[in-house]
Design a protein around this motif. Structure first.
Motif, mmCIF file in Angstrom:
data_model
loop_
_atom_site.group_PDB
_atom_site.id
_atom_site.type_symbol
_atom_site.label_atom_id
_atom_site.label_comp_id
_atom_site.label_asym_id
_atom_site.label_seq_id
_atom_site.Cartn_x
_atom_site.Cartn_y
_atom_site.Cartn_z
ATOM 1 N N GLN A 211 0.807 -1.216 0.000
ATOM 2 C CA GLN A 211 0.000 0.000 0.000
ATOM 3 C C GLN A 211 0.847 1.276 0.000
ATOM 4 O O GLN A 211 0.450 2.285 -0.583
ATOM 5 C CB GLN A 211 -0.941 -0.006 1.206
ATOM 6 N N SER B 132 -22.863 4.691 8.322
ATOM 7 C CA SER B 132 -21.708 4.443 9.199
ATOM 8 C C SER B 132 -22.127 4.084 10.615
ATOM 9 O O SER B 132 -23.159 4.540 11.112
ATOM 10 C CB SER B 132 -20.821 5.679 9.258
ATOM 11 N N THR B 138 -14.981 3.087 6.912
ATOM 12 C CA THR B 138 -14.389 2.688 5.625
ATOM 13 C C THR B 138 -14.792 1.247 5.313
ATOM 14 O O THR B 138 -15.155 0.915 4.187
ATOM 15 C CB THR B 138 -12.849 2.788 5.702
ATOM 16 N N TRP B 162 -22.210 9.595 13.142
ATOM 17 C CA TRP B 162 -21.821 10.586 12.124
ATOM 18 C C TRP B 162 -22.928 10.761 11.098
ATOM 19 O O TRP B 162 -22.654 11.004 9.921
ATOM 20 C CB TRP B 162 -20.540 10.197 11.381
ATOM 21 N N THR B 163 -24.171 10.629 11.539
ATOM 22 C CA THR B 163 -25.272 10.745 10.587
ATOM 23 C C THR B 163 -25.620 12.218 10.409
ATOM 24 O O THR B 163 -26.324 12.808 11.237
ATOM 25 C CB THR B 163 -26.511 9.978 11.097
ATOM 26 N N VAL B 206 -16.220 19.657 13.375
ATOM 27 C CA VAL B 206 -16.814 20.050 12.105
ATOM 28 C C VAL B 206 -18.020 20.949 12.343
ATOM 29 O O VAL B 206 -18.414 21.202 13.483
ATOM 30 C CB VAL B 206 -17.194 18.820 11.256
ATOM 31 N N SER B 352 -13.014 17.542 7.696
ATOM 32 C CA SER B 352 -13.672 16.265 7.398
ATOM 33 C C SER B 352 -13.792 15.982 5.904
ATOM 34 O O SER B 352 -14.250 14.909 5.521
ATOM 35 C CB SER B 352 -15.057 16.245 8.040
ATOM 36 N N ILE B 355 -12.396 12.829 4.943
ATOM 37 C CA ILE B 355 -12.862 11.673 5.726
ATOM 38 C C ILE B 355 -14.264 11.254 5.283
ATOM 39 O O ILE B 355 -14.494 10.091 4.930
ATOM 40 C CB ILE B 355 -12.862 12.008 7.238
ATOM 41 N N ALA B 357 -17.682 10.591 3.259
ATOM 42 C CA ALA B 357 -17.949 10.077 1.904
ATOM 43 C C ALA B 357 -16.738 9.387 1.290
ATOM 44 O O ALA B 357 -16.464 9.522 0.096
ATOM 45 C CB ALA B 357 -18.448 11.210 0.992
ATOM 46 N N GLY B 358 -16.007 8.636 2.103
ATOM 47 C CA GLY B 358 -14.842 7.894 1.586
ATOM 48 C C GLY B 358 -13.565 8.645 1.863
ATOM 49 O O GLY B 358 -13.357 9.728 1.326
ATOM 50 N N LEU B 362 -8.856 5.843 1.117
ATOM 51 C CA LEU B 362 -9.708 4.943 0.333
ATOM 52 C C LEU B 362 -9.676 5.343 -1.148
ATOM 53 O O LEU B 362 -9.625 4.493 -2.040
ATOM 54 C CB LEU B 362 -11.144 4.987 0.869
ATOM 55 N N ASN B 365 -6.556 4.020 -2.575
ATOM 56 C CA ASN B 365 -6.675 2.570 -2.823
ATOM 57 C C ASN B 365 -7.392 2.315 -4.146
ATOM 58 O O ASN B 365 -6.983 1.480 -4.947
ATOM 59 C CB ASN B 365 -7.496 1.886 -1.717
HETATM 60 C C1 LIG Z 1 -18.513 15.399 8.817
HETATM 61 C C2 LIG Z 1 -18.875 13.991 8.577
HETATM 62 C C3 LIG Z 1 -20.110 13.688 8.065
HETATM 63 C C4 LIG Z 1 -20.489 12.367 7.852
HETATM 64 N N1 LIG Z 1 -21.744 12.115 7.400
HETATM 65 C C5 LIG Z 1 -22.146 10.825 7.307
HETATM 66 C C6 LIG Z 1 -23.499 10.519 6.980
HETATM 67 O O1 LIG Z 1 -24.323 11.412 6.755
HETATM 68 N N2 LIG Z 1 -23.872 9.230 6.927
HETATM 69 C C7 LIG Z 1 -22.995 8.218 7.149
HETATM 70 O O2 LIG Z 1 -23.389 7.076 7.065
HETATM 71 N N3 LIG Z 1 -21.695 8.465 7.466
HETATM 72 C C8 LIG Z 1 -21.263 9.740 7.568
HETATM 73 N N4 LIG Z 1 -19.968 10.022 7.917
HETATM 74 C C9 LIG Z 1 -19.073 8.922 8.224
HETATM 75 C C10 LIG Z 1 -18.000 8.715 7.173
HETATM 76 O O3 LIG Z 1 -18.534 8.100 6.036
HETATM 77 C C11 LIG Z 1 -16.876 7.874 7.815
HETATM 78 O O4 LIG Z 1 -16.295 8.682 8.818
HETATM 79 C C12 LIG Z 1 -15.838 7.468 6.808
HETATM 80 O O5 LIG Z 1 -16.349 6.519 5.907
HETATM 81 C C13 LIG Z 1 -14.591 6.893 7.493
HETATM 82 O O6 LIG Z 1 -14.906 5.903 8.401
HETATM 83 P P1 LIG Z 1 -14.339 5.972 9.912
HETATM 84 O O7 LIG Z 1 -14.630 7.313 10.424
HETATM 85 O O8 LIG Z 1 -14.851 4.812 10.608
HETATM 86 O O9 LIG Z 1 -12.779 5.886 9.728
HETATM 87 P P2 LIG Z 1 -11.933 4.546 9.672
HETATM 88 O O10 LIG Z 1 -12.552 3.644 8.680
HETATM 89 O O11 LIG Z 1 -11.724 4.052 11.035
HETATM 90 O O12 LIG Z 1 -10.580 5.113 9.089
HETATM 91 C C14 LIG Z 1 -9.560 5.706 9.910
HETATM 92 C C15 LIG Z 1 -8.317 5.835 9.047
HETATM 93 O O13 LIG Z 1 -7.919 4.549 8.577
HETATM 94 C C16 LIG Z 1 -7.770 4.569 7.183
HETATM 95 N N5 LIG Z 1 -8.121 3.287 6.601
HETATM 96 C C17 LIG Z 1 -9.189 2.510 6.833
HETATM 97 N N6 LIG Z 1 -9.199 1.453 6.029
HETATM 98 C C18 LIG Z 1 -8.115 1.559 5.241
HETATM 99 C C19 LIG Z 1 -7.568 0.777 4.197
HETATM 100 N N7 LIG Z 1 -8.154 -0.330 3.760
HETATM 101 N N8 LIG Z 1 -6.447 1.220 3.600
HETATM 102 C C20 LIG Z 1 -5.850 2.360 4.020
HETATM 103 N N9 LIG Z 1 -6.304 3.120 4.998
HETATM 104 C C21 LIG Z 1 -7.428 2.732 5.603
HETATM 105 C C22 LIG Z 1 -8.745 5.630 6.740
HETATM 106 O O14 LIG Z 1 -8.421 6.114 5.444
HETATM 107 C C23 LIG Z 1 -8.566 6.674 7.802
HETATM 108 O O15 LIG Z 1 -7.436 7.448 7.506
HETATM 109 C C24 LIG Z 1 -19.581 11.330 8.122
HETATM 110 C C25 LIG Z 1 -18.316 11.637 8.602
HETATM 111 C C26 LIG Z 1 -17.958 12.941 8.848
HETATM 112 C C27 LIG Z 1 -16.592 13.226 9.387
#
Ligand SMILES: Cc1cc2nc3c(=O)[nH]c(=O)nc-3n(C[C@H](O)[C@H](O)[C@H](O)COP(=O)(O)OP(=O)(O)OC[C@H]3O[C@@H](n4cnc5c(N)ncnc54)[C@H](O)[C@@H]3O)c2cc1C
Lengths: 323, 378
Positions: A211, B132, B138, B162-163, B206, B352, B355, B357-358, B362, B365
């Motif tokens: 990666q 989420s 992720t 985080w909805t 945020v 954010s 962070i 929406a992907g 990600l 990747n």
């Molecule tokens: C302001 C805001 C609004 C949001 N709104 C919504 C919403 O309306 N509805 C909803 O469902 N969700 C929402 N989210 C959630 C958002 O989709 C997630 O925060 C996001 O998908 C990341 O997931 P996580 O926070 O669990 O981070 P994690 O998945 O724990 O990631 C933490 C770190 O690890 C890295 N990582 C994880 N897996 C890998 C991999 N395979 N390879 C390399 N690096 C990796 C990530 O890139 C990141 O840097 C929101 C988030 C924020 C911050």
């Protein structure tokens, strides 16, 4: 707005690729060298009309497509200056390679050793000088372009003044030409490296599956996408702002590209035979030309934020509405 | 290839700008000061989106049979650019019109379409997206919120986090687990007023309105509220996410913020060559992102399958924004202490942007694996 090539553009690019294809295979001597320049390729491109696309009913964007595509080749061909800078300031077609020379005339300039013509930015004027064998001396460098420098002291005096308006145009188009050359070489260097990391194995898997490698290559790819489209946009638009944005976008990222791409080619990448340097060293050669990223940025800043009293240019170069 | 806007596109943009001039109230700056997720702006979005709908500017890209006029993705995007440039007065309803509605058109039952599409097209409903969870971001397929079939209904238990907009939303687009396989997930469409749903906003870095926990305790949802077939929702999720491949155009607000900083530096006589070059480099970054975004819109307009250019455009925009945040704090360190809402909103939103929406990683990747053809480590 349409990012796909039209049928004419596609034919142009395919035709160019067909002309360049035989020059993909380097000779044993070329593979050990720092620069691969073939007069035969230069002539073939000229004879096929790639330097005067405008007179074939096509425009500067098409000339830009020629420049970016030609820069993919392992052979350094002088295309961008002939196809973009020359037609901006002169009629007709150059008889051979054109060197764009600015700054200190005693320093080495790209393509000068093989040039038929030099467009010289004297700081005050743009001068067209015909270059003959005794005027220049070859300068050997590691930078993957043929370099030369003037030995004759009267080149500017013998040349033809094209005036300040031409100078402004030439500077603009030289930045656009540079950005296109940069984008083409960068794209090929990334593609070359992506190919390599798929084949080279370490710890039982392709190094491209790690990666740490993937992420940095993805970033390099992202940078080249930006370079390609800002440069082609600039070729289409032909404005100073677009030129400065394209040059800045390219030159600013030379360091990251060259570092990452050399890293991922490991020890192989530092052997001449591997050929990576035929593209990365061109990026290094272009990185500081025409003032480098800083020069392009300052020129852009002058447009966006001129001294008090002057009129600021519209801030968005891909203007939402026609500028 | 050519880069000109058509006269029709120019005219359309003017029409949207005119509508904004006419519709936005005099106190819009105040209404929008806490961002599009704030209760105040969401409230206003119900007024604004309705007025926009009356002018045929809410869902122009929808089919005529659904209240649109089959406008191209270019028009949809021009609309998004103009809305975003004034602070997104559609509020969360941009989601409805961009992907919830189109996803319902493709996968919804006739009753679901009947129930939801007209309301969305009228601009009178706010949705939230519950994907989420604390243990599934992720790695979305790790979600554990469960829906169990009981007679004609599903009983939902679990927690989302985080909805965005959940505290003000009328409806919920909910992703739940319905089987033991990793991708045995389903989507339920349910009113947020359903008994057993509890929304708990929590403070964060945020802007307002994004950070909510949503708890589901024995929430009973009629089986007819399931979108598509049980345990077959992964395809729907991918389809819905594909609409987000054209990211939110953040370059307008970025330029506004940069101009603020440049203005201050000039007034204070500190806009030297180093700052000028850096500021211009940021503009170049924004314009590059804009061009790459247009590339993706073009692909979409031609109905081409998604490419990783969408991911490329997103990270290009995110990097330009990140560079700008850094510029602000380096050259105008008082930017966050002067009470300026635009600056605050930009800075907070930007944290954010890499962070939500992907994540940025990600995107990398996806570019590496799907775009460059590199395979995952064993
Ligand atoms: C302001 C805001 C609004 C949001 N709104 C919504 C919403 O309306 N509805 C909803 O469902 N969700 C929402 N989210 C959630 C958002 O989709 C997630 O925060 C996001 O998908 C990341 O997931 P996580 O926070 O669990 O981070 P994690 O998945 O724990 O990631 C933490 C770190 O690890 C890295 N990582 C994880 N897996 C890998 C991999 N395979 N390879 C390399 N690096 C990796 C990530 O890139 C990141 O840097 C929101 C988030 C924020 C911050």
């Amino acid at each position: 707005m349409d990012f796909d090539l039209s049928a004419d553009q596609q034919a142009l690019v395919s035709g160019l690729q067909a002309v360049m294809r035989p020059y993909e295979d380097l000779t044993a001597a070329e593979r050990k060298s720092f620069c691969c320049y073939r007069p035969a390729l230069q002539r073939a491109l000229r004879d096929a009309g790639f330097f005067d696309v405008a007179s074939h009913g096509l425009g500067t964007l098409e000339a830009g497509l020629v420049a970016v595509t030609a820069a993919n080749s392992p052979c350094a061909a002088e295309v961008a200056t002939s196809a973009l800078v020359w037609p901006a300031v002169l009629d007709g077609t150059p008889t051979g390679p054109v060197a764009y020379v600015s700054g200190d005339l005693n320093k080495a300039a790209r393509f000068l050793h093989v040039a038929h013509h030099a467009l010289i930015d004297t700081g005050e004027d743009l001068v067209l000088a015909d270059v003959s064998a005794g005027d220049v001396q070859e300068v050997e460098t590691i930078l993957a372009y043929p370099y030369g420098r003037f030995v004759a002291k009267d080149v500017v005096r013998r040349g033809r003044s094209l005036g300040r308006a031409a100078l402004a145009l030439a500077r603009r188009w030289a930045r656009i030409a540079l950005a296109l050359e940069f984008a083409g070489a960068a794209e090929r260097a990334v593609a070359f490296t992506v190919d390599y990391v798929k084949q080279r194995h370490a710890f039982g898997q392709p190094i491209g599956s790690f990666q740490a490698v993937q992420h940095r290559l993805a970033q390099c790819h992202q940078l080249t996408r930006g370079m390609r489209y800002t440069a082609l946009y600039a070729a289409w638009k032909g404005s100073d702002m677009a030129a400065n944005i394209a040059a800045n976008t390219a030159q600013r990222h030379a360091g990251k590209l060259c570092f990452d791409l050399h890293q991922f080619n490991g020890g192989m990448g530092v052997t001449n035979e591997h050929s990576l340097h035929l593209w990365t060293h061109r990026l290094r050669a272009l990185q500081g030309e025409l003032g480098g990223a800083q020069g392009a940025a300052l020129a852009l800043a002058d447009e966006l934020w001129p001294a008090a009293g002057a009129q600021a240019a519209r801030a968005d170069f891909v203007a939402a509405l026609a500028i | 290839m050519e880069f000109a806007w058509t006269p029709a596109q120019d005219a359309y943009r003017q029409q949207v700008r005119l509508a904004l001039d006419e519709l936005l109230p005099v106190d819009w700056a105040e209404i929008s000061q806490d961002g599009m997720g704030s209760a105040r702006q969401i409230d206003y979005s119900r007024v604004f989106a309705r007025a926009l709908a009356d002018r045929g500017l809410l869902v122009p890209h929808w089919p005529a049979a659904r209240g649109g006029r089959d406008a191209s993705p270019w028009e949809q995007f021009i609309l998004a650019e103009e809305m975003k440039s004034v602070g997104e007065p559609r509020g969360p309803q941009y989601m409805n019109v961009n992907w919830i509605g189109p996803t319902l058109m493709r996968y919804g039952s006739p009753q679901q379409q009947e129930e939801h599409l007209a309301r969305i097209a009228a601009g009178s409903v706010v949705w939230c997206q519950c994907y989420s969870e604390p243990g599934a971001g992720t790695d979305l397929a790790a979600l554990t919120t469960k829906a169990e079939r009981r007679g004609d209904a599903y009983i939902v238990n679990g927690q989302k986090i985080w909805t965005s907009y959940a505290a003000c939303a009328d409806w919920c687009f909910l992703l739940v687990r319905t089987g033991s396989g990793r991708k045995d997930v389903s989507i339920l469409l349910l009113p947020m007023s359903t008994p057993g749903i509890e929304v708990r906003p929590f403070p964060g870095l945020v802007e307002d309105g994004h950070l909510n926990e949503v708890f589901f305790t024995d929430v009973e949802v009629p089986a007819t509220a399931m979108l598509g077939e049980e345990s077959r929702a992964w395809e729907i999720v991918l389809y819905a996410l594909s609409f987000e491949r054209v990211g939110i155009p953040r370059y307008h607000i970025g330029r506004e913020v940069l101009e603020w900083a440049v203005g201050q530096l000039r007034r204070e006589g500190r806009f030297d060559d180093i700052a000028r070059a850096r500021a211009a480099g940021i503009v170049a970054g924004f314009e590059t992102a804009r061009l790459l975004t247009y590339l993706v819109v073009d692909q979409r307009a031609k109905d081409m399958p998604p490419t990783t250019d969408g991911n490329v455009a997103r990270i290009a925009a995110a990097e330009a924004c990140t560079e700008l945040s850094d510029f602000l704090l380096t050259y105008t360190p008082d930017c966050l202490t002067g009470g300026d809402h635009v600056l605050n909103a930009f800075y907070r939103g930007n944290i954010s942007a890499t962070i939500a929406a992907g994540t940025y990683e990600l995107q990398l990747n996806l570019i590496a694996q799907q775009g460059l053809g590199l395979r995952r480590a064993a």
